[in-house]
Design a protein around this motif. Sequence first.
Motif, PDB file in Angstrom:
ATOM      1  N   ALA B 229      32.216  62.373  26.350  1.00 13.13           N
ATOM      2  CA  ALA B 229      31.453  63.248  27.245  1.00 13.13           C
ATOM      3  C   ALA B 229      32.424  63.826  28.266  1.00 13.13           C
ATOM      4  N   GLY B 230      31.910  64.563  29.241  1.00 12.45           N
ATOM      5  CA  GLY B 230      32.844  65.148  30.202  1.00 12.45           C
ATOM      6  C   GLY B 230      32.222  65.477  31.536  1.00 12.45           C
ATOM      7  N   SER B 231      33.080  65.853  32.462  1.00 15.69           N
ATOM      8  CA  SER B 231      32.608  66.332  33.763  1.00 15.69           C
ATOM      9  C   SER B 231      32.156  67.782  33.596  1.00 15.69           C
ATOM     10  N   ARG B 232      31.519  68.297  34.601  1.00 22.31           N
ATOM     11  CA  ARG B 232      31.021  69.671  34.535  1.00 22.31           C
ATOM     12  C   ARG B 232      32.148  70.680  34.317  1.00 22.31           C
ATOM     13  N   ILE B 233      33.255  70.470  34.995  1.00 22.25           N
ATOM     14  CA  ILE B 233      34.354  71.438  34.892  1.00 22.25           C
ATOM     15  C   ILE B 233      34.774  71.576  33.430  1.00 22.25           C
ATOM     16  N   VAL B 234      34.871  70.442  32.756  1.00 18.31           N
ATOM     17  CA  VAL B 234      35.294  70.443  31.360  1.00 18.31           C
ATOM     18  C   VAL B 234      34.305  71.272  30.506  1.00 18.31           C
ATOM     19  N   CYS B 235      33.041  71.207  30.857  1.00 18.41           N
ATOM     20  CA  CYS B 235      32.030  71.994  30.125  1.00 18.41           C
ATOM     21  C   CYS B 235      32.072  73.461  30.549  1.00 18.41           C
ATOM     22  N   ASP B 236      32.270  73.721  31.858  1.00 23.36           N
ATOM     23  CA  ASP B 236      32.394  75.114  32.332  1.00 23.36           C
ATOM     24  C   ASP B 236      33.556  75.809  31.624  1.00 23.36           C
ATOM     25  N   TYR B 237      34.634  75.077  31.404  1.00 20.93           N
ATOM     26  CA  TYR B 237      35.800  75.658  30.729  1.00 20.93           C
ATOM     27  C   TYR B 237      35.552  75.863  29.232  1.00 20.93           C
ATOM     28  N   GLY B 238      34.436  75.337  28.748  1.00 19.39           N
ATOM     29  CA  GLY B 238      34.142  75.483  27.327  1.00 19.39           C
ATOM     30  C   GLY B 238      34.878  74.468  26.464  1.00 19.39           C
ATOM     31  N   TRP B 239      35.471  73.450  27.079  1.00 24.33           N
ATOM     32  CA  TRP B 239      36.179  72.438  26.281  1.00 24.33           C
ATOM     33  C   TRP B 239      35.183  71.517  25.573  1.00 24.33           C
ATOM     34  N   LEU B 240      34.043  71.294  26.213  1.00 24.98           N
ATOM     35  CA  LEU B 240      32.953  70.510  25.619  1.00 24.98           C
ATOM     36  C   LEU B 240      31.660  71.288  25.850  1.00 24.98           C
ATOM     37  N   PRO B 241      30.665  71.122  24.962  1.00 21.24           N
ATOM     38  CA  PRO B 241      29.385  71.802  25.218  1.00 21.24           C
ATOM     39  C   PRO B 241      28.646  71.149  26.393  1.00 21.24           C
ATOM     40  N   TYR B 242      27.764  71.904  27.033  1.00 18.49           N
ATOM     41  CA  TYR B 242      27.032  71.367  28.189  1.00 18.49           C
ATOM     42  C   TYR B 242      26.177  70.150  27.831  1.00 18.49           C
ATOM     43  N   SER B 243      25.857  70.001  26.547  1.00 22.43           N
ATOM     44  CA  SER B 243      25.066  68.830  26.163  1.00 22.43           C
ATOM     45  C   SER B 243      25.855  67.537  26.361  1.00 22.43           C
ATOM     46  N   LYS B 244      27.156  67.646  26.598  1.00 24.69           N
ATOM     47  CA  LYS B 244      27.999  66.457  26.810  1.00 24.69           C
ATOM     48  C   LYS B 244      28.339  66.266  28.292  1.00 24.69           C
ATOM     49  N   GLN B 245      27.724  67.044  29.156  1.00 20.75           N
ATOM     50  CA  GLN B 245      28.043  66.924  30.581  1.00 20.75           C
ATOM     51  C   GLN B 245      27.274  65.760  31.210  1.00 20.75           C
ATOM     52  N   ILE B 246      28.007  64.946  31.949  1.00 21.33           N
ATOM     53  CA  ILE B 246      27.383  63.824  32.653  1.00 21.33           C
ATOM     54  C   ILE B 246      27.244  64.189  34.123  1.00 21.33           C
ATOM     55  N   GLY B 247      26.085  63.881  34.714  1.00 12.19           N
ATOM     56  CA  GLY B 247      25.953  64.093  36.158  1.00 12.19           C
ATOM     57  C   GLY B 247      24.576  64.580  36.541  1.00 12.19           C
ATOM     58  N   ILE B 248      24.478  65.000  37.781  1.00 11.25           N
ATOM     59  CA  ILE B 248      23.163  65.378  38.321  1.00 11.25           C
ATOM     60  C   ILE B 248      22.594  66.595  37.605  1.00 11.25           C
TER      61      ILE B 248
END
Lengths: 255, 317
Positions: B229-248
């Motif tokens: 999974a990843g932090s939001r930044i990693v998903c914003d950069y498109g490195w991981l899809p938002y479905s893998k974002q952990i957090g609020i």
Amino acid sequence: MENKFRILVCVKQVPDANALVYLNDGIPEYDEKTVYVINRYDEYALEEALQLKDCGLTSYIHAVSVGPHRVQKALRRSLEMGVDEAFCIQSDDDRLHNPYVIAQAITQFAQQNYDIIFTGVMSEDAMNQQTGQLIAAMLGYKHATGVTELSLNNTTITITRELDAQESQMYELPIPCVISVQSSIHKPRYPSLSNVLRARKQEIAIIKHDLITSTGKTKSYFTMPQKTTQCQFIEGSISQKVTELYTILHKNAVL
Amino acid sequence: MSILIIADVKNRTINPSTLEMLSAAKKIAKNNTMPIYILIPFGNIGGDSYCSSEFKTFILDLNIEQYSAHVLVKYISSVIREVNASYIIGMHTPFSIDYIPALSVSINAQCITQIHSLDVAERITVTRGSHAGKLDHHIVINDTPIILTVLPGSFEPYTITDVQTQHITTIHIPEVNKHIYCNFITKDMKDTSLDEADVIVGAGKGIGSRENLSLIYEFAKVFPHSAVAGSRIVCDYGWLPYSKQIGITGKSIAPKVYIACAISGSSQHVAGIKGAKTIIAINKDPCAPIFNVSHYAVVADIFEFIPQFIDFVQNNA
Ligand SMILES: Cc1cc2nc3c(=O)[nH]c(=O)nc-3n(C[C@H](O)[C@H](O)[C@H](O)COP(=O)(O)OP(=O)(O)OC[C@H]3O[C@@H](n4cnc5c(N)ncnc54)[C@H](O)[C@@H]3O)c2cc1C
Ligand SMILES: Nc1ncnc2c1ncn2[C@@H]1O[C@H](COP(=O)(O)O)[C@@H](O)[C@H]1O
């Protein structure tokens, strides 16, 4: 669409993610090597504004930043990205300010001159998440925060604001309004060479301002954060750390 | 003098974290006899059980589909005046943060956001993270009214024992203010890989590029039931899809072990990992805020540490 919109983007300069902050007699300070950059969310705000410009929907885009002399670097970068004019509300006091005071300074500057004011959803250093809402309330405008999508109609904007992984809200805001932009997949642009050259010649207007730091209502102090769990630091050389972590994971029955 | 709690909304119903604000309010009220009021901002979000003989409840006669920050500020401000609230407490979530700070201007009070603890002595001191979470900022409240937003998960939820609906007052909103329509868009969350994994390896911005994600995948492969999974930044950069974002604004996870790799530990990220039984963080910055919530800390460069770890496991398995 006949209307062209007058746009302001609020740009804060913040220390980059690697900056070391330390306490000097209880007062936070950054060391001299600190690199300052545009607040991440404000880059997304700039990008949203510039996309409207690309579509020919803006009559001008201004950027404004409140802070000491050094914030001009963030404004210069905004010009390089494609903003038309930049304004520095300069205060030599370099502390993290009360968001109310910052919002007042920006409100005073923005009075009546803009149809849409963009802010970031949060400043990465102060993390208030409220400056945009305050500016809107002070100007008597409507606002939306956490915005990830927007489209302009003649006198309104349709926005999507993010609530959590599953849910967002979509509604219309009348213009004028304040929009706090959330980071998203719209990657902030890299300045083009022609814009860099243009920006080099541009002047940044300076507006002197004495920010009143004391709100009269609060007294405050800083400390290192308290640890919420008992954190065990794994010590030693890299290979010792590797062995130790392996043992821990083994004990936790996941290896 | 009183305390007014503004209920938070999640999935178009009351966010149960609202009960955490009650605990915070009880703490503030402890030394005196300040009454506590709860304000439910909409009539159709199931707020009827948030009432008891202990406190009075107000419900605004609006539907959640008529959401408007502007309208809420207008009517909540008048409730604040009516009950003479000294402390106005809201939840620090994307839903509530949209309008609560704006109350500041209409009632002429300061708003302090993202409070994670409060200390009640002769005066009340609230604490929030500042300087990107690297420091704590303690603010002594000398003057009221004051508006506070509390970080979810910071206080134990309070249990309402005797629900008594006669303590509810509905506040009438004139028709003209209801001509708003807000659409709620719900995404399908088909990706359940994070719900099922024993070990979740989280990638942060410190991985540097999408290509380097392969290191994280190899690391995860070491564990039998794992996911990346990843932090939001990693998903914003498109490195991981938002479905893998952990957090609020992403997923909340509850694996046996969460390993945060090159993640700084922002409060928004941490909000999603509280369910993990064991939290391990690998970060090269010994002061990274993630260590404040971790059980085990490895201060190291991930590019050095992770390959050696993978080697070690392969040679010892
Ligand atoms: C309303 C709102 C909602 C948000 N929701 C979320 C959310 O749901 N989830 C989320 O994650 N974020 C969320 N954020 C964003 C959040 O505030 C942070 O910006 C984000 O979590 C930071 O991601 P990061 O830790 O990967 O990056 P950074 O904060 O940049 O941290 C990178 C870390 O990597 C370390 N590092 C760098 N290189 C190495 C290396 N080689 N080896 C080891 N360590 C290294 C650095 O020391 C640093 O600690 C939200 C923000 C807002 C305003
Ligand atoms: N000093 C400042 N100068 C310009 N804009 C600011 C300043 N402080 C805050 N803002 C704007 O307000 C947003 C939210 O900041 P905050 O409320 O501090 O989290 C930022 O993303 C900026 O757009």
